[in-house]
Scaffold this active site. Structure first.
Site, PDB file in Angstrom:
ATOM      1  N   GLU A  81      -6.280  -0.685  -6.759  1.00  0.00           N
ATOM      2  CA  GLU A  81      -5.399   0.160  -7.570  1.00  0.00           C
ATOM      3  C   GLU A  81      -4.439  -0.747  -8.345  1.00  0.00           C
ATOM      4  O   GLU A  81      -3.806  -1.626  -7.751  1.00  0.00           O
ATOM      5  CB  GLU A  81      -4.606   1.115  -6.670  1.00  0.00           C
ATOM      6  CG  GLU A  81      -5.502   2.176  -6.017  1.00  0.00           C
ATOM      7  CD  GLU A  81      -4.729   3.104  -5.080  1.00  0.00           C
ATOM      8  OE1 GLU A  81      -4.885   4.321  -5.187  1.00  0.00           O
ATOM      9  OE2 GLU A  81      -3.970   2.600  -4.215  1.00  0.00           O
ATOM     10  N   ASN A 111      -4.325   7.115  -1.218  1.00  0.00           N
ATOM     11  CA  ASN A 111      -3.643   7.638  -0.042  1.00  0.00           C
ATOM     12  C   ASN A 111      -3.024   9.008  -0.292  1.00  0.00           C
ATOM     13  O   ASN A 111      -2.854   9.803   0.631  1.00  0.00           O
ATOM     14  CB  ASN A 111      -2.598   6.641   0.476  1.00  0.00           C
ATOM     15  CG  ASN A 111      -3.301   5.465   1.151  1.00  0.00           C
ATOM     16  OD1 ASN A 111      -4.404   5.614   1.674  1.00  0.00           O
ATOM     17  ND2 ASN A 111      -2.692   4.292   1.112  1.00  0.00           N
ATOM     18  N   SER A 113       0.833  -1.203   0.000  1.00  0.00           N
ATOM     19  CA  SER A 113       0.000   0.000   0.000  1.00  0.00           C
ATOM     20  C   SER A 113       0.864   1.248   0.000  1.00  0.00           C
ATOM     21  O   SER A 113       0.353   2.348  -0.172  1.00  0.00           O
ATOM     22  CB  SER A 113      -0.915   0.006   1.224  1.00  0.00           C
ATOM     23  OG  SER A 113      -0.116  -0.062   2.389  1.00  0.00           O
ATOM     24  N   HIS A 163      -3.193  -3.158  -5.500  1.00  0.00           N
ATOM     25  CA  HIS A 163      -3.443  -2.723  -4.127  1.00  0.00           C
ATOM     26  C   HIS A 163      -4.918  -2.877  -3.769  1.00  0.00           C
ATOM     27  O   HIS A 163      -5.753  -2.063  -4.165  1.00  0.00           O
ATOM     28  CB  HIS A 163      -2.978  -1.262  -3.968  1.00  0.00           C
ATOM     29  CG  HIS A 163      -3.254  -0.705  -2.607  1.00  0.00           C
ATOM     30  ND1 HIS A 163      -3.586   0.600  -2.377  1.00  0.00           N
ATOM     31  CD2 HIS A 163      -3.272  -1.311  -1.385  1.00  0.00           C
ATOM     32  CE1 HIS A 163      -3.790   0.792  -1.092  1.00  0.00           C
ATOM     33  NE2 HIS A 163      -3.610  -0.353  -0.464  1.00  0.00           N
TER      34      HIS A 163
END
Ligand SMILES: C/C=C/C(=O)SCCNC(=O)CCNC(=O)[C@H](O)C(C)(C)COP(=O)(O)OP(=O)(O)OC[C@H]1O[C@@H](n2cnc3c(N)ncnc32)[C@H](O)[C@@H]1OP(=O)(O)O
Length: 654
Positions: A157, A196, A124, A145
């Site tokens: 992802e 993120n 991640s 991900h």
């Protein structure tokens, strides 16, 4: 077929922790053979048991098409890495989040996995490029991900390392689609990938503000949840994920850490896991902010920095605005994507805010992204301008919709799909507006009938979108009944095709349709009363006119769900049909509607809807006027001629 294009049949998942066993489970559910591997037998067995437990739960909820034992039987376990990957077409590594550990794993995988296998990491936060460097085939390495927990979270992802080929990324993307999940491309190996990266400022900007006494924790959380509709406040989220996680990510990236964050980490108040963080979970009640706390919070500042981050990603060709929005909705539960929200705010407003903040504070994070400046200078300032991150249709025709899909076929059937499956197709303001826009902008003459349905296999719609719902200012909420009225008054027959939950505003939408067909597994209800509300989209009025007084009030007062059989028995829906016969029955209804005489259907709908609210005499008068008018139409001539010739009529609506 060349080796590198081999079909994926066997998947090795390395690491049996939360992410590993979750990925193994969703992969097995999709029909793949899975080998789950970890370094110790106990860990692998625990992972396997978690899979069995979770499969049972899914089966209990009716969300598994197969016997859970059959799915679990597709998962083999081992502690032998070589054996795990030697027959794998795809390897997904889900080990500890440490570069050296992952590089060791990839080196061993490279030695043992077949040529042509895809090698993926579920990292991640680490660099895909650096992980891939441990192999002799970095072109076959990519990031996949998954979000936690994989069985529930739709987003994955798909990340390029520097050497990842388009073919590798595409195979990864297609594999994720085959799991029934939603992939987004992250085309460059940037820290934090997409979700993120954008989530960073959501959490850190309020932390800077609190550190500088410009806001309080409760104020920030209350504002972002109650005023801006985010599913959780930034500090509440920090406590949930662990304050140390965000802290270390920033430290590793060499980025400054907001003092409040550093202080919490130094004192080992890391959030829920230590029972103390931004909130107190030991002596206090945790996050207990209320809407009134929100007053005065500068949420534009937070959203401007998030939009700036998104603009950097688009401008640097890391991800499209569409991918970012999908990522933020599905990965972080944001009400709409960051780019779409920025377009709604106005990119000129955002740019102005960033420039002001930059002048005041001088910090790099406020420096506007080149792409944002370019958009504004080109006049692409957002929704009102018709173009911003996204393009908007300002003309009279149907727009570029994001929460509904639609198709108008040659027979004149307009199929409208409510497309928010991760939210049970809950009706947001955007969705309601899009339905209204579609129905009002299409040429009615081309439409013979409309069918509404929900995307996915769980719900027609579970009601109005509850996020931030209780505290919405009624004055700011767009007319709640507009969508229902538009559907109810649409001058063509409408049908709700219901498979799954049909609740609250979802039921109101179905009741605004002329006809309702449902699978026997569907459930109906008005849960609004359990939220301290009442059905506000015409539900009370349509139900009381459609059902007996007692039944309508039972639905509204108790808020309980009723089965499709009972709904059919009560007359709330036309039919409850077994799932395997459902499509056939819907098709029969639709065939009648699209081939029926358009003018007669329109008139019949109108006199029935309007006459129901009038006295019998007034209703009969409306009916006889409509009847007389229909006698003058070509359709009547065609209908009677077809009857005489014993053939099917072909009505033209003239
Ligand atoms: C004027 C009109 C007013 C109204 O319509 S008020 C709304 C009335 N509707 C409701 O109160 C229904 C709310 N939803 C539920 O009760 C449950 O859901 C279901 C029984 C439909 C299904 O339960 P389960 O199978 O356990 O699924 P899950 O985890 O609750 O839902 C999956 C995701 O869908 C989101 N979701 C469901 N309904 C809504 C909604 N109405 N508005 C916004 N989101 C909704 C959830 O939160 C969750 O999301 P995540 O996966 O992020 O946790």
């Amino acid at each position: 077929m060349p080796a590198e294009q081999a079909e994926i049949a066997t998947v090795a998942v390395l690491g049996a922790g939360t992410m590993g066993h979750g990925i193994a489970e969703v992969t097995a559910i999709a029909g793949y053979d899975v080998v789950l591997r970890d370094i110790e037998a106990d860990i692998v067995e625990d992972g396997y048991e978690e899979i069995e437990w979770s499969l049972e739960k899914l089966a209990e909820k009716g969300r598994l098409d197969e016997d859970p034992d059959d799915v679990a039987a597709r998962v083999a376990t081992t502690t032998d890495l070589e054996a795990a990957v030697s027959d794998a077409d795809l390897v997904i590594e889900a080990g500890p989040e440490q570069l050296s550990v992952k590089q060791d794993i990839f080196e061993s995988v490279d030695a043992a996995a077949p040529d042509g296998a895809l090698l993926a990491t579920n990292s991640s936060s680490l660099s895909i490029t650096e992980i891939a460097a441990a192999t002799e085939r970095p072109d076959s390495v990519l990031g996949l991900h998954f979000f936690n927990p994989p069985v529930k979270m739709d987003l994955v992802e798909v990340i390029y390392g520097e050497a990842t080929t388009d073919e590798t990324a595409q195979r990864g993307y297609e594999f994720i689609e085959s799991l029934g999940k939603t992939p987004i491309y992250v085309r460059k190996d940037v820290r934090g990938f997409v979700v993120n990266s954008v989530l960073g400022p959501f959490m850190s900007e309020p932390a800077w503000m609190v550190s500088a006494d410009e806001a309080t924790i409760r104020q920030a959380d209350a504002a972002m949840v109650h005023e801006r509709g985010y599913p959780m406040g930034p500090f509440e989220l920090g406590d949930l994920t662990g304050i140390d996680i965000g802290y270390h990510v920033r430290m590793e990236a060499g980025r400054p850490v907001p003092p409040i964050m550093a202080e919490k980490v130094e004192n080992e108040n890391l959030g829920r896991k230590t029972r103390k963080g931004y909130y107190d979970y030991e002596d206090g009640d945790g996050p207990e902010y209320v809407p009134e706390d929100a007053e005065g919070f500068d949420h534009l500042r937070v959203e401007a920095v998030m939009a700036n981050e998104a603009a950097k990603l688009v401008g640097d060709d890391v991800a499209t605005a569409e991918a970012i929005d999908t990522g933020m909705r599905l990965g972080a539960g944001f009400p709409e994507g960051t780019c779409r929200r920025a377009d709604d705010i106005g990119l000129n407003t955002i740019l102005e805010k960033l420039r002001k903040l930059h002048d005041e504070h001088g910090d790099d994070r406020y420096e506007p992204a080149d792409y944002l400046v370019e958009l504004v200078e080109a006049g692409h300032t957002g929704t009102e301008a018709g173009r911003g991150f996204h393009e908007y249709d300002t003309g009279d025709g149907p727009g570029d919709y994001h929460t509904i899909n639609w198709e108008l076929d040659d027979d004149g059937l307009l199929a409208v799909e409510l497309d928010r499956p991760s939210r049970m197709n809950a009706i947001s303001e955007t969705l309601a507006d899009e339905v209204v826009d579609l129905l009002s902008s299409l040429d009615e003459d081309k439409v013979r009938a409309v069918v509404f349905e929900g995307a996915g296999d769980r719900a027609f719609s579970a009601g109005a979108d509850i996020s931030g719902f209780a505290d919405r200012d009624p004055a700011q909420t767009s007319e709640p009944t507009e969508v229902f009225t538009t559907v109810a008054e649409y001058p063509r027959p409408t049908l709700a095709r219901i498979d799954g939950y049909c609740l609250g505003a979802g039921l109101e939408l179905a009741l605004a349709c002329d006809l309702r067909l449902a699978t026997t597994d569907s459930e109906f209800g008005f849960p609004e009363i359990t939220l301290g509300l009442l059905p506000g989209g015409g539900g009370t009025q349509r139900a009381i006119r459609m059902l007996t007084d007692a039944r309508a009030k039972e639905l509204v007062f108790r808020g309980e769900h009723i089965s499709a059989e009972r709904a059919a028995d009560w007359g709330l829906i036309n039919r409850a049909v077994d799932a395997d016969e459902f499509d056939g029955v819907v098709e029969e209804f639709v065939a009648d509607l699209v081939s029926g005489p358009p003018i007669a259907l329109r008139k019949a709908k109108r006199v029935m809807n309007e006459g129901a609210d009038e006295s019998l005499d007034a209703g009969l008068e409306m009916e006889s006027q409509a009847f007389a008018l229909l006698l003058t139409t070509d359709d009547v001539a065609e209908g009677t001629a077809a009857f005489a010739a014993d053939r099917e009529p072909e009505f033209e609506g003239e």
